[in-house]
Scaffold this active site. Structure first.
Site, PDB file in Angstrom:
ATOM      1  N   ASP A   1       6.592  -2.730   4.444  1.00 24.48           N
ATOM      2  CA  ASP A   1       6.490  -4.191   4.392  1.00 24.48           C
ATOM      3  C   ASP A   1       7.215  -4.773   5.596  1.00 24.48           C
ATOM      4  OD1 ASP A   1       9.266  -4.275   3.801  1.00 24.48           O
ATOM      5  OD2 ASP A   1       8.888  -4.251   1.655  1.00 24.48           O
TER       6      ASP A   1
ATOM      7  N   ARG B   1       2.858  -1.312  -1.606  1.00 22.53           N
ATOM      8  CA  ARG B   1       3.120  -0.989  -0.200  1.00 22.53           C
ATOM      9  C   ARG B   1       2.333   0.244   0.233  1.00 22.53           C
ATOM     10  NH1 ARG B   1       8.701   0.311   0.039  1.00 22.53           N
ATOM     11  NH2 ARG B   1       8.784   0.227  -2.233  1.00 22.53           N
TER      12      ARG B   1
ATOM     13  N   ASP C   1      10.478  -5.766  -5.180  1.00 13.33           N
ATOM     14  CA  ASP C   1      11.206  -5.687  -3.918  1.00 13.33           C
ATOM     15  C   ASP C   1      11.728  -7.066  -3.520  1.00 13.33           C
ATOM     16  OD1 ASP C   1      10.590  -2.992  -3.675  1.00 13.33           O
ATOM     17  OD2 ASP C   1       8.730  -3.395  -2.592  1.00 13.33           O
TER      18      ASP C   1
ATOM     19  N   TYR D   1      -1.250  -8.344  -9.051  1.00 13.79           N
ATOM     20  CA  TYR D   1      -0.555  -8.873  -7.887  1.00 13.79           C
ATOM     21  C   TYR D   1      -1.522  -9.607  -6.966  1.00 13.79           C
ATOM     22  CZ  TYR D   1       3.048  -5.368  -9.047  1.00 13.79           C
ATOM     23  OH  TYR D   1       3.989  -4.608  -9.681  1.00 13.79           O
TER      24      TYR D   1
END
Length: 300
Positions: A89, A181, A47, A75
């Site tokens: 987000d 997310r 993203d 991550y």
């Protein structure tokens, strides 16, 4: 640095450290122009809010980009507690706020444990998944919400790195298809206060780590030959497959798509070489024959 105008055939994999605020496709196009490459593709979108490792495949390496999409990922994420947004987000609009209780570290870890292992996850509306031929984020932008089928994913590790009054810093090692997310939102619901992604950085994809990645700014400082030297060999992501080595006659046969007896004590997918030249992927069949699956031409 000299301007490079003519497009060229190059083959290999670049580990790009994508910067904040741009799409993965824009990052791809910037790098493609920098290398003046004829053909390039990335191996899994990040993203615009996310930074970090984005492998870029050039030329014949695009033939294995699909395999790299299946790689596990790692991550680091900062989860903002107490708010929910329409995108999951901080790029989105706030749709709900709730007070954040005073959690103990033990309480947080107990919640995280519920999301470790094999779980079902509902993809977010703001995703590129398609329903009836239309991407979900296109529907979301039109104010339309549709039911999404939960998908089976695996969270191999969910580590708490740091806590603040209204945020959690986590490290996530997960299977393909995981939406961080959605994971953040689900953790927020389990905590009872809601949550959204504040910061997201991809640290690892398969065998490749962010430590080996370069930013666009670093790449722009290099000349043409130095840029080529940053590329990883096309067959590097395939090293877990067995390798078979062909003589000149066998290599010629493979290049013509022929199947032949091959005395090798392996079965299934293999990497094929003529001396040190990577030819592509083959299949060692149960009947002892070698069949070509996907051929590579690194000399074009």
């Amino acid at each position: 640095m000299n301007q490079r105008h003519s497009r060229r055939n190059i083959h290999g994999i670049l580990l790009l450290d994508k910067r904040l605020g741009i799409s993965s496709n824009r990052a791809l196009q910037e790098v493609k122009r920098l290398f003046n490459a004829n053909k390039a593709g990335h191996t899994g979108s990040l993203d615009p809010l996310a930074t970090g490792l984005l492998p870029i495949c050039f030329g014949e390496a695009t033939k294995i980009s699909g395999l790299m999409l299946d790689d596990n990922k790692r991550y680091k994420v900062i989860v903002q507690l107490g708010i929910k947004t329409d995108t999951g987000d901080l790029e989105g609009s706030i749709i709900e706020t709730r007070p954040v209780p005073d959690f103990t570290v033990e309480e947080i870890k107990a919640i995280l444990e519920k999301f470790t292992g094999e779980i079902d996850q509902v993809p977010p509306m703001y995703s590129a998944l398609k329903q009836n031929g239309k991407k979900l984020y296109e529907l979301a932008r039109d104010g339309i919400t549709v039911e999404r089928k939960a998908r089976h994913i695996t969270i191999f590790e969910l580590k708490l790195l740091n806590t603040q009054k209204d945020s959690l810093e986590l490290e996530v090692h997960c299977s393909k298809g995981t939406y961080i997310r959605s994971l953040a939102e689900d953790i927020g619901e389990e905590l009872g206060c809601g949550a959204t992604v504040q910061v997201l950085r991809r640290m690892q994809a398969g065998q490749f780590h962010i430590d080996l990645a370069m930013t666009l700014e670093q790449l722009q400082e290099l000349d043409s030959q130095q840029l080529l030297n940053t590329l990883i060999a096309v067959d590097t992501p395939l090293q877990t497959m067995p390798a078979v080595y062909l003589n000149g006659q066998q290599a010629a046969a493979i290049k013509f798509g022929q199947i032949f007896d091959f005395d090798e004590n392996v079965r299934g997918s293999v990497r094929m070489y003529e001396t040190t030249e990577f030819l592509g992927l083959g299949e060692m069949r149960l009947d002892g024959k070698l069949a070509p699956k996907k051929l590579f031409n690194l000399n074009i």
